[in-house]
Design an enzyme around this catalytic site. Structure first.
Site, PDB file in Angstrom:
ATOM      1  N   ASN A 255     120.186  80.293   7.056  1.00 57.63           N
ATOM      2  CA  ASN A 255     118.763  80.244   6.729  1.00 57.63           C
ATOM      3  C   ASN A 255     117.964  79.849   7.967  1.00 57.63           C
ATOM      4  OD1 ASN A 255     118.584  77.212   6.773  1.00 57.63           O
ATOM      5  ND2 ASN A 255     120.018  77.454   5.052  1.00 57.63           N
TER       6      ASN A 255
ATOM      7  N   ASP B  45     127.016  70.881  -4.398  1.00 55.93           N
ATOM      8  CA  ASP B  45     125.726  70.246  -4.115  1.00 55.93           C
ATOM      9  C   ASP B  45     126.013  68.915  -3.428  1.00 55.93           C
ATOM     10  OD1 ASP B  45     123.329  68.685  -4.334  1.00 55.93           O
ATOM     11  OD2 ASP B  45     122.608  70.103  -5.834  1.00 55.93           O
TER      12      ASP B  45
ATOM     13  N   VAL C 217     124.134  66.465  -1.938  1.00 56.57           N
ATOM     14  CA  VAL C 217     123.395  65.247  -2.285  1.00 56.57           C
ATOM     15  C   VAL C 217     123.741  64.771  -3.695  1.00 56.57           C
ATOM     16  CG1 VAL C 217     121.318  66.432  -3.140  1.00 56.57           C
ATOM     17  CG2 VAL C 217     121.133  64.143  -2.161  1.00 56.57           C
TER      18      VAL C 217
ATOM     19  N   LYS D 148     119.441  65.118 -10.049  1.00 53.90           N
ATOM     20  CA  LYS D 148     120.459  64.745  -9.066  1.00 53.90           C
ATOM     21  C   LYS D 148     120.615  63.230  -8.912  1.00 53.90           C
ATOM     22  CE  LYS D 148     119.921  69.065  -6.501  1.00 53.90           C
ATOM     23  NZ  LYS D 148     119.830  69.739  -5.200  1.00 53.90           N
TER      24      LYS D 148
END
Length: 424
Positions: free
Chosen positions: A223, A320, A322, A355
């Protein structure tokens, strides 16, 4: 040898130039110290005036040059007292053997020698002289006295000299002297930060930059993240007294001063290094990295050759990072980042809860003025409900300024948490 050109603002250096051919290097030294953010005032002895003009130093330093002991234009006509109070460092470069002798014996017959006795600031000398004068017993005896008195000596280099001799006595290059001066002030600032900084004594781990998910030995998925925000935040945390480990994806940025850097490529590598930080002890985990959501199911061993109009690549979801760290038994204070292109605050508030983060900072990367490659940012910060802190809007500013505000936000949340524990 590479030189750290980071800026140290609001520190005052009196640069004293004495009578030697190396005085020309002092002009370059003024420029290097100014580049580093120091305020410079120059003192010249009568001998120095024979080698270089005061106008040169005035132009480079932006301040009048001091040459006289009793100056009617100085404070109370006593320039040495005024300069002595102003200085954070007295740097004598070059320092002749005559100057060293005056300092060692306490002689005070000109501006520089009286300034030396009158200042409470640290004194550094950079001797420069003929190799035989340097080796003379009297010079070495005077140096030993100065060292005993607490004067710091930057030793001369060896090489050919203006007189034709070869040996010790050359003044080091201005860049090398400036490097040592900056290192000294960095260490002093660090000592204060480690005791009084907003994150004093905390261990911080920060992820930054993109990840690269290999397709074959040549191609990858990635990215637009440059890592600038994470690197700026690492520098701000270090300046606030923390011990910082920066887990960096593939970016072209210099490591911030004092920060430990671990380079990774893929999301799985970044996760492994993040978990390793928990094992080493981590108080605060800040996830600024733009981690690829998916990776290739099977990476080709060799470069995939072009054939046909279409190529199908199977992707699987990356962990994921975090959220994984937040679920650990001994979880640190968790700070997430949300880079969105629409419904920024809504998505960020949802991630904060989903999260199980303590704090999240979000920004709109669709804006060209604060996107991935920009040196500026604007963010909104949300805190978990238990901190009872209102959201904060951080107006557009440099990423360094935004980082300092984020450090303040982290400190406020940690401070609130400690107060709650005290109440219990």
């Amino acid at each position: 040898m590479s030189f750290d050109l980071s800026v140290i603002p609001n520190k005052n250096i009196v640069l004293a130039v004495t009578g030697g051919i190396a005085a020309y290097k002092s002009a370059i030294l003024v420029r290097r110290l100014k580049d580093a953010g120091f305020n410079i005032r120059v003192v010249m002895t009568q001998g120095a005036l024979a080698f270089i003009t005061p106008l040169t130093f005035q132009a480079l330093s932006g301040n009048p040059v001091h040459t006289e002991l009793l100056n009617p234009e100085a404070e109370a006509g006593m320039g040495h007292i005024e300069l002595a109070r102003w200085a954070d460092l007295l740097l004598v470069a070059p320092a002749t053997c005559d100057t060293l002798a005056k300092f060692a014996t306490g002689l005070a017959d000109d501006l520089l020698s009286t300034l030396y006795l009158a200042t409470k600031a640290p004194v550094w000398v950079v001797p420069a002289m003929n190799q035989q004068m340097w080796a003379a017993k009297a010079t070495q005896r005077n140096l030993a006295t100065l060292v005993d008195d607490g004067v710091h000596v930057i030793m001369p280099d060896s090489g050919s000299q203006a007189c034709g001799d070869v040996g010790l006595g050359r003044m080091p290059e201005p860049e090398a002297i400036a490097y040592q001066v900056k290192a000294y002030f960095h260490q002093a600032q660090r000592a204060i930060a480690e005791k009084f900084g907003l994150l004093a004594g905390k261990r911080v781990a920060i992820t930054a930059g993109p990840t690269r998910e290999a397709i074959d030995p040549v191609r990858y998925i990635s990215n637009h993240s440059t890592g600038k925000m994470g690197f700026a935040l690492a520098a701000a945390c270090y300046a606030a007294g923390a011990k910082v480990t920066l887990i960096a994806g593939p970016v072209s940025l210099d490591t911030p001063n004092g920060v430990r850097r671990v380079n990774v490529q893929s999301a799985l590598q970044m996760l492994d290094q993040s978990l390793a930080q928990l094992q080493e002890g981590c108080d605060i985990f800040i996830a600024t990295a733009a981690v690829a959501d998916y990776r290739v199911a099977e990476v080709a061993e060799h470069k995939i050759k072009k054939s046909g109009d279409e190529l199908a690549v199977n992707l699987v979801k990356n962990p994921d990072i975090v959220a994984t760290i937040a679920q650990q038994e001994k979880r640190p204070f968790m700070v997430g980042f949300a880079a969105e292109t629409r419904q920024v605050e809504e998505y960020a508030a949802g991630k904060l809860v989903a999260k199980k983060l303590d704090m999240i900072a979000c920004n709109d990367v669709s804006r060209a003025d604060i996107g991935f490659a920009s040196d500026q940012n604007a963010m909104t910060v949300f805190f978990a409900d238990q901190y009872q802190l209102d959201k904060r809007d951080l107006e557009k500013a440099s990423k360094q300024e935004i980082s300092q505000q984020l450090v303040e936000a982290i400190h406020d949340a940690l401070h609130f948490n400690s107060l709650k524990k005290d109440e219990l």
